[in-house]
Design a protein around this motif. Structure first.
Motif, PDB file in Angstrom:
ATOM      1  N   LEU A 154       0.798  -1.338   0.070  1.00  0.00           N
ATOM      2  CA  LEU A 154       0.018  -0.075  -0.136  1.00  0.00           C
ATOM      3  C   LEU A 154       0.903   1.144   0.124  1.00  0.00           C
ATOM      4  N   ARG A 155       0.449   2.118  -0.892  1.00  0.00           N
ATOM      5  CA  ARG A 155       1.169   3.413  -1.046  1.00  0.00           C
ATOM      6  C   ARG A 155       0.760   4.335   0.265  1.00  0.00           C
ATOM      7  N   THR A 156       1.525   4.800   1.052  1.00  0.00           N
ATOM      8  CA  THR A 156       1.403   5.855   2.011  1.00  0.00           C
ATOM      9  C   THR A 156       2.177   7.219   1.798  1.00  0.00           C
ATOM     10  N   MET A 157       1.454   8.298   2.325  1.00  0.00           N
ATOM     11  CA  MET A 157       2.300   9.479   2.626  1.00  0.00           C
ATOM     12  C   MET A 157       3.371   9.274   3.476  1.00  0.00           C
ATOM     13  N   PRO A 158       4.470   9.977   3.367  1.00  0.00           N
ATOM     14  CA  PRO A 158       5.760   9.868   4.309  1.00  0.00           C
ATOM     15  C   PRO A 158       5.230  10.531   5.804  1.00  0.00           C
ATOM     16  N   ILE A 159       4.248   9.545   6.239  1.00  0.00           N
ATOM     17  CA  ILE A 159       3.749   9.880   7.683  1.00  0.00           C
ATOM     18  C   ILE A 159       3.972   8.501   8.442  1.00  0.00           C
ATOM     19  N   PRO A 160       4.948   8.793   9.267  1.00  0.00           N
ATOM     20  CA  PRO A 160       5.235   7.446  10.077  1.00  0.00           C
ATOM     21  C   PRO A 160       4.090   6.606  10.819  1.00  0.00           C
ATOM     22  N   LEU A 161       3.123   7.304  11.031  1.00  0.00           N
ATOM     23  CA  LEU A 161       1.809   6.603  11.646  1.00  0.00           C
ATOM     24  C   LEU A 161       1.074   5.837  10.774  1.00  0.00           C
ATOM     25  N   HIS A 162       0.859   6.560   9.540  1.00  0.00           N
ATOM     26  CA  HIS A 162       0.185   5.918   8.456  1.00  0.00           C
ATOM     27  C   HIS A 162       0.919   4.670   8.193  1.00  0.00           C
ATOM     28  N   GLN A 163       2.282   4.664   8.157  1.00  0.00           N
ATOM     29  CA  GLN A 163       3.110   3.376   7.766  1.00  0.00           C
ATOM     30  C   GLN A 163       2.912   2.156   8.932  1.00  0.00           C
ATOM     31  N   GLU A 164       2.833   2.677  10.278  1.00  0.00           N
ATOM     32  CA  GLU A 164       2.662   1.713  11.147  1.00  0.00           C
ATOM     33  C   GLU A 164       1.178   1.134  11.175  1.00  0.00           C
ATOM     34  N   ILE A 165       0.332   1.929  10.878  1.00  0.00           N
ATOM     35  CA  ILE A 165      -1.023   1.338  10.712  1.00  0.00           C
ATOM     36  C   ILE A 165      -1.209   0.211   9.525  1.00  0.00           C
ATOM     37  N   VAL A 166      -0.709   0.526   8.538  1.00  0.00           N
ATOM     38  CA  VAL A 166      -0.552  -0.170   7.337  1.00  0.00           C
ATOM     39  C   VAL A 166       0.080  -1.588   7.949  1.00  0.00           C
ATOM     40  N   ARG A 167       1.160  -1.469   8.483  1.00  0.00           N
ATOM     41  CA  ARG A 167       2.037  -2.923   9.116  1.00  0.00           C
ATOM     42  C   ARG A 167       1.022  -3.515  10.001  1.00  0.00           C
ATOM     43  N   LEU A 176      -2.021  -3.817  10.014  1.00  0.00           N
ATOM     44  CA  LEU A 176      -3.054  -4.713   9.253  1.00  0.00           C
ATOM     45  C   LEU A 176      -2.602  -5.595   8.385  1.00  0.00           C
ATOM     46  N   GLY A 177      -1.153  -5.867   8.454  1.00  0.00           N
ATOM     47  CA  GLY A 177      -0.532  -7.010   7.671  1.00  0.00           C
ATOM     48  C   GLY A 177      -0.117  -6.729   6.017  1.00  0.00           C
ATOM     49  N   ALA A 178      -0.194  -5.276   5.981  1.00  0.00           N
ATOM     50  CA  ALA A 178       0.261  -4.725   4.654  1.00  0.00           C
ATOM     51  C   ALA A 178       1.800  -4.225   4.771  1.00  0.00           C
ATOM     52  N   THR A 179       2.114  -4.058   3.621  1.00  0.00           N
ATOM     53  CA  THR A 179       3.679  -3.298   3.422  1.00  0.00           C
ATOM     54  C   THR A 179       3.323  -1.879   3.061  1.00  0.00           C
ATOM     55  N   PRO A 180       3.633  -1.018   3.779  1.00  0.00           N
ATOM     56  CA  PRO A 180       3.591   0.457   3.333  1.00  0.00           C
ATOM     57  C   PRO A 180       5.002   0.858   2.458  1.00  0.00           C
ATOM     58  N   ILE A 181       4.643   1.568   1.628  1.00  0.00           N
ATOM     59  CA  ILE A 181       5.568   2.096   0.582  1.00  0.00           C
ATOM     60  C   ILE A 181       5.299   3.600   0.352  1.00  0.00           C
ATOM     61  N   SER A 182       6.373   4.544   0.474  1.00  0.00           N
ATOM     62  CA  SER A 182       6.128   5.800   0.479  1.00  0.00           C
ATOM     63  C   SER A 182       6.457   6.280  -0.791  1.00  0.00           C
ATOM     64  N   ILE A 183       5.439   6.983  -1.513  1.00  0.00           N
ATOM     65  CA  ILE A 183       5.735   7.281  -2.870  1.00  0.00           C
ATOM     66  C   ILE A 183       4.901   8.928  -3.101  1.00  0.00           C
ATOM     67  N   ALA A 184       5.647   9.393  -3.885  1.00  0.00           N
ATOM     68  CA  ALA A 184       5.404  10.897  -3.750  1.00  0.00           C
ATOM     69  C   ALA A 184       3.812  10.773  -4.867  1.00  0.00           C
ATOM     70  N   TRP A 185       3.173  11.824  -4.265  1.00  0.00           N
ATOM     71  CA  TRP A 185       1.815  12.152  -5.107  1.00  0.00           C
ATOM     72  C   TRP A 185       1.984  12.208  -6.512  1.00  0.00           C
ATOM     73  N   SER A 186       2.927  12.718  -7.000  1.00  0.00           N
ATOM     74  CA  SER A 186       3.180  12.814  -8.491  1.00  0.00           C
ATOM     75  C   SER A 186       3.435  11.616  -9.347  1.00  0.00           C
ATOM     76  N   GLU A 187       3.716  10.612  -8.397  1.00  0.00           N
ATOM     77  CA  GLU A 187       4.244   9.438  -9.089  1.00  0.00           C
ATOM     78  C   GLU A 187       3.357   8.367  -8.694  1.00  0.00           C
ATOM     79  N   LEU A 188       2.135   8.657  -8.182  1.00  0.00           N
ATOM     80  CA  LEU A 188       1.170   7.626  -7.437  1.00  0.00           C
ATOM     81  C   LEU A 188       0.379   6.767  -8.484  1.00  0.00           C
TER      82      LEU A 188
END
Length: 344
Positions: free
Chosen positions: A171-184, A186-198
């Motif tokens: 799952l793509r997330t913003m570079p917000i550590p808490l978003h990434q922790e939430i995704v983890r 839930l069992g998914a892998t967080p990947i930070s990607i710039a909005w322009s590249e989504l």
């Protein structure tokens, strides 16, 4: 005679337009297309420009730089810091690079309605948060706008009906550590990607899915590269509208009032457009024709809550220690106060 000459000079000064003696230029950037009837940040920018220019009698000219014209988010914030760009309607993800405690506002399932969100961010909590951002990050905050509403989850692999369905997804997330922790959690892998590249990242399969409000999914046509949408409504992540501190402080008291009032009106306009998109055929009805939409039951929502809320609180306390606890207490106290005032 001298008094007459001075009086005549003052009269001439007041008679000429401000531009004759030097126009003030305010460069305002945001990441999205300048389509004010379709895009929330564009509506905010358009209303702000109109209000500032008219109420300052042309003394302040607002130049809008949309669609990431001046750079990606962090680059733009650096330009605001330097004064090359005066103002930016930033996502929480970008501000997090300068003010990590913005994480507090992303606690899942904390905000129960739009009215509660507006009450919290326009009230005392919003003022204290803005002051802390100014003190620690060096940006003056004009307000907290709506970035599109509550977050949904989309992906291209399978319907998400329970937390277990997220296992193994990227799952793509913003570079917000808490978003990434939430995704983890839930069992998914967080990947930070710039909005322009989504969009291209979803198209190429670099990531399987992402989290965003319905209006943002519509704006960037993510329904073209995503098949499943789950209306989990679990995060409300506001825009943080900043302005260069020195530029703002250099304005006269009267012009500060003009800028502040214009920002408030623009934020209201953005919220209104967001609700219009959500409530008409341009929002969910249109997305429903393009994607498979799942609305979780209360039981399913509780399953997501039971995993994400404890994980978020633990992360914030671990990451930010006592400061994290203090700001969590302030955040939940503001929410509780808002809900009581609204009669919830």
């Amino acid at each position: 005679m001298k008094k007459v000459v001075v009086a005549w000079f003052i009269f001439l000064l007041l008679s000429f337009p401000a531009s004759v003696f030097g126009e003030i230029t305010l460069k305002l950037a945001h990441l999205n297309p300048q389509a004010p009837y379709e895009v929330v940040s564009a509506a905010m920018a358009a209303v702000f420009k109109s209000e500032v220019e008219s109420r300052s009698n042309g003394q302040v000219k607002v130049e809008i730089y949309p669609d990431g014209e001046v750079g990606k988010e962090v680059e733009t914030l650096i330009q605001v810091k330097s004064g090359k760009v005066q103002s930016f309607i930033s996502t929480s993800g970008a501000i997090a690079q300068f003010y990590p405690l913005i994480d507090i506002t992303n606690i899942p399932f904390s905000i129960s309605s739009y009215n509660v969100a507006y009450n919290v961010y326009d009230g005392q909590f919003g003022k204290e948060l803005a002051a802390d951002i100014e003190e620690k990050a060096g940006f003056h905050v004009l307000g907290f706008g709506e970035s599109g509403g509550f977050f949904a989850i989309t992906n291209s692999k399978r319907p998400i009906r329970s937390p277990g369905d997220l296992k193994g997804l990227k799952l793509r997330t913003m570079p917000i550590p808490l978003h990434q922790e939430i995704v983890r959690a839930l069992g998914a892998t967080p990947i930070s990607i710039a909005w322009s590249e989504l969009y291209t990242s979803l198209l190429a399969g670099v990531v399987d899915g992402q989290m965003n409000p319905v209006s943002i999914i519509v704006m960037d046509r993510l329904y073209e590269v995503q098949r499943y949408l789950t209306l989990i409504d679990f995060i409300y992540s506001p825009y943080v509208w900043v302005i260069n501190q020195e530029f703002y402080n250099s304005l006269s008291k009267e012009l500060k009032i003009v800028v502040d009032d214009a920002a408030k009106i623009a934020i209201l306009a953005g919220r209104g457009l967001s609700r219009i998109i959500d409530s008409t055929e341009r929002g969910l009805p249109m997305v429903s024709m393009k994607m498979q939409v799942y609305v979780p039951s209360k039981t399913a929502i509780k399953q997501f809550q039971d995993i994400t809320v404890p994980a978020a609180k633990k992360f914030l306390l671990t990451q930010y220690k006592e400061e994290g606890r203090i700001w969590m207490d302030k955040f939940f106290a503001a929410i509780d106060k808002a809900e009581k005032e609204l009669g919830y």
